[in-house]
Design a protein around this motif. Structure first.
Motif, mmCIF file in Angstrom:
data_model
loop_
_atom_site.group_PDB
_atom_site.id
_atom_site.type_symbol
_atom_site.label_atom_id
_atom_site.label_comp_id
_atom_site.label_asym_id
_atom_site.label_seq_id
_atom_site.Cartn_x
_atom_site.Cartn_y
_atom_site.Cartn_z
ATOM 1 N N ASP A 2 0.455 -1.301 0.267
ATOM 2 C CA ASP A 2 0.368 -0.027 0.171
ATOM 3 C C ASP A 2 0.501 1.371 -0.024
ATOM 4 O O ASP A 2 1.851 1.258 0.745
ATOM 5 C CB ASP A 2 -0.861 -0.141 1.326
ATOM 6 N N ILE A 19 -4.755 2.568 -2.569
ATOM 7 C CA ILE A 19 -5.422 1.427 -1.213
ATOM 8 C C ILE A 19 -5.751 0.405 -2.146
ATOM 9 O O ILE A 19 -6.354 -0.681 -0.867
ATOM 10 C CB ILE A 19 -5.977 2.208 -0.116
ATOM 11 N N TRP A 58 -7.871 -7.898 -1.462
ATOM 12 C CA TRP A 58 -7.566 -6.637 -0.736
ATOM 13 C C TRP A 58 -7.785 -6.054 0.466
ATOM 14 O O TRP A 58 -7.760 -5.350 1.206
ATOM 15 C CB TRP A 58 -8.048 -5.608 -1.647
ATOM 16 N N GLU A 93 -6.466 -5.975 4.463
ATOM 17 C CA GLU A 93 -5.203 -5.097 5.239
ATOM 18 C C GLU A 93 -6.445 -3.681 5.919
ATOM 19 O O GLU A 93 -5.479 -3.099 6.454
ATOM 20 C CB GLU A 93 -4.749 -3.976 3.055
#
Length: 540
Positions: A53, A239, A316, A319
């Protein structure tokens, strides 16, 4: 033997002149100069960004080139943008020519593509030429849309730009291309020094170069490109997990770039689940009719239950900090999202009151459809920002859930509703002690977002309806769907006014730049905003 210093100088000189033409069909032996998270995969793909990221990625041809100020050049490369979310990427990448003296370590990731930062974007001293392949519309750079090709000179505010696509040679019709489609595409960039003309073309990989270019513009690069410069690629992660691959690349000074042999290019990694086994496909039809009917019956029951509570889950999301709720738990907590549990509706969607099974915690479930004003990017912004904020005067996000076509956010329930209800006669009248406590609470939350948290959070939509009241009538600021995050000391650099018209600070409407100062004043100006709470609440 030659002295060591002289030998090194000769090697550098040879490197400068030897790079006037090159072609890479895969990069296992290219010897590229890499920094940040850029790497070459075992299969020979140049991988600019991975799942890390907010990091930079740069890859340059190892030897600098002598452009002699008036040199023409030509380049072509095959790339693919592979996002974890289909057709959604939160950063693009760029081909660039940068002087050997320029240090890109101070550049920023995400929308800055690893090229510039908030303070040097637009500085003529950059001496950077770039062609960006951008998959996000950033209003601060006056981007035309979230799928475009731009020609950049010292700035991410493109000198010329066009929607990604190509003109069909047979019909002349324009064909759209999605840069984040996960499919390989080829770009051609040519600069004619005599005509001071730049052309850019784009097409699906293995297709011939379109006769009509996508972009043509006149720019004299002799005042931009340094005599000695590096050529390569730049990007920055964001992101959403997204991988930028370059499969092949060729370049030439004062001549046409060598053609790439697509048969020799490395293959992209397979995307999605493995194909079903042929053995299994043959064996399944051979089961008995009774077993098939039984399996179908059970399967239909399970499918009906699964569809009722189906969710979207992607890699994703691991995270992000907020807790992931099961849709079934939220369905049960709100009694199936019945109307009697409805707290309110608006452009954002609908909010339902619920009680979580097991803990008996009262919650408010915000149900947002993809067709509303808050789409995927707004949802991500809210999850990332408010999900990590911790303050007694901010509405706490407990978690979230995703389904096909809708997003769900779970907050602590605020039993006394929103401030506007009490200011305009729909709740009980507020005495001055309560008003002062609400003012101080919201101000304390803003101070935390602006100065005390690890980044600066600018809310951009402060108004009475976004201030919620808990059981003790304490004010808590909520709805971070339009929030923007910046590093401390950075310039917001935005020219796109967002928020609710009528509640905006006057200078925000005039300049288009949302700052911490304008955030303090936003909401105090409209008659339906915070003004009725206290006519004296402003901060410069």
């Amino acid at each position: 033997m030659l002295p060591r210093k002289l030998l090194l100088l000769l090697l550098v000189a040879v490197g400068v002149e030897a790079g006037v033409e090159f072609a890479y069909e895969g990069f296992p032996a290219a010897g590229l100069s890499l920094d940040g998270i850029a790497s070459v995969t075992p299969d020979g793909l140049l991988l600019l960004t991975n799942d890390t990221d907010l990091n930079l990625a740069h890859a340059f041809h190892p030897a600098p080139l002598r452009f002699h100020r008036t040199s023409s050049f030509s380049t072509t490369f095959v790339f693919a943008i592979v996002s974890e979310l289909n057709d959604l990427s939160t950063s693009g990448f760029a081909f660039l020519v940068a002087p050997t003296s320029r240090d890109l370590s101070s550049a920023m990731a995400a929308q800055y593509l690893g090229l510039f930062n908030a303070s040097d974007n637009g500085d003529a001293r950059n001496r950077v030429f770039a062609v960006e392949l951008d998959t996000v519309r950033n209003p601060e750079f006056a981007d035309m849309n979230d799928n475009h090709v731009g020609i950049d000179v010292n700035s991410l505010n493109s000198s010329a730009a066009a929607m990604a696509g190509y003109y069909d040679d047979a019909t002349g019709a324009f064909r759209n291309l999605s840069l984040a489609s996960r499919e390989p595409m080829q770009v051609w960039v040519d600069y004619d020094a005599a005509a001071t003309e730049i052309t850019v073309a784009l097409a699906p990989a293995r297709s011939p170069r379109p006769r009509r270019p996508l972009l043509t513009t006149r720019i004299d690069l002799s005042t931009v490109v340094a005599d000695t410069a590096y050529v390569g690629f730049s990007s920055g992660s964001s992101i959403v997990m997204c991988r930028h691959y370059v499969l092949g690349w060729s370049f030439s000074l004062d001549g046409a770039a060598p053609a790439l042999d697509h048969a020799k290019l490395p293959k992209l990694p397979r995307i999605g689940p493995k194909p079903q086994s042929k053995t299994l496909a043959i064996a399944l039809p051979m089961v008995t009719t009774a077993a098939v009917l039984a399996a179908v019956g059970v399967g239909l029951l399970l499918l009906r239950r699964r569809l009722r509570y189906a969710e979207l889950r992607e890699d994703w999301e691991v995270e992000f900090g907020p807790h992931r709720f099961a849709f079934k738990d939220l369905f049960d907590a709100t009694a199936g999202f019945k109307d009697k549990r409805l707290l309110g509706t608006g452009g954002f969607g609908s909010v339902y009151r619920g009680v979580l099974p097991g803990t008996r915690t009262e919650v408010a479930v915000k149900r947002v459809s993809h067709e509303s004003r808050q789409g995927m990017r707004e949802f991500i912004a809210e999850v990332v920002s408010i999900g990590r904020l911790r303050h007694r005067n901010l509405v706490q996000l407990l978690g979230y859930c995703r389904r096909k076509g809708e997003l769900l956010l779970v907050y602590y329930y605020m039993p006394n509703s929103s401030l506007d209800k009490h200011l305009h006669g729909h709740g009980h009248a507020l005495d001055w002690a309560q008003r002062l406590r609400i003012i101080k609470g919201v101000a304390s939350g803003l101070l935390y977002m602006h100065e005390d948290w690890e980044q600066v959070v600018i809310h951009r939509d402060i108004k009475a309806s976004n201030v919620l009241l808990d059981g003790d009538m304490n004010g808590r600021l909520g709805d971070f769907g339009l929030a923007r995050l910046y590093d401390h000391g950075a310039d917001p650099q935005t020219t796109h006014v967002v928020g609710t018209m009528g509640y905006l600070a006057p200078e925000l409407v005039r300049t288009g730049k949302a700052t911490t100062a304008s955030c303090w004043r936003t909401g105090c100006w409209g008659t339906g905003g915070m003004a009725p709470l206290s006519a004296r609440w402003t901060r410069s």
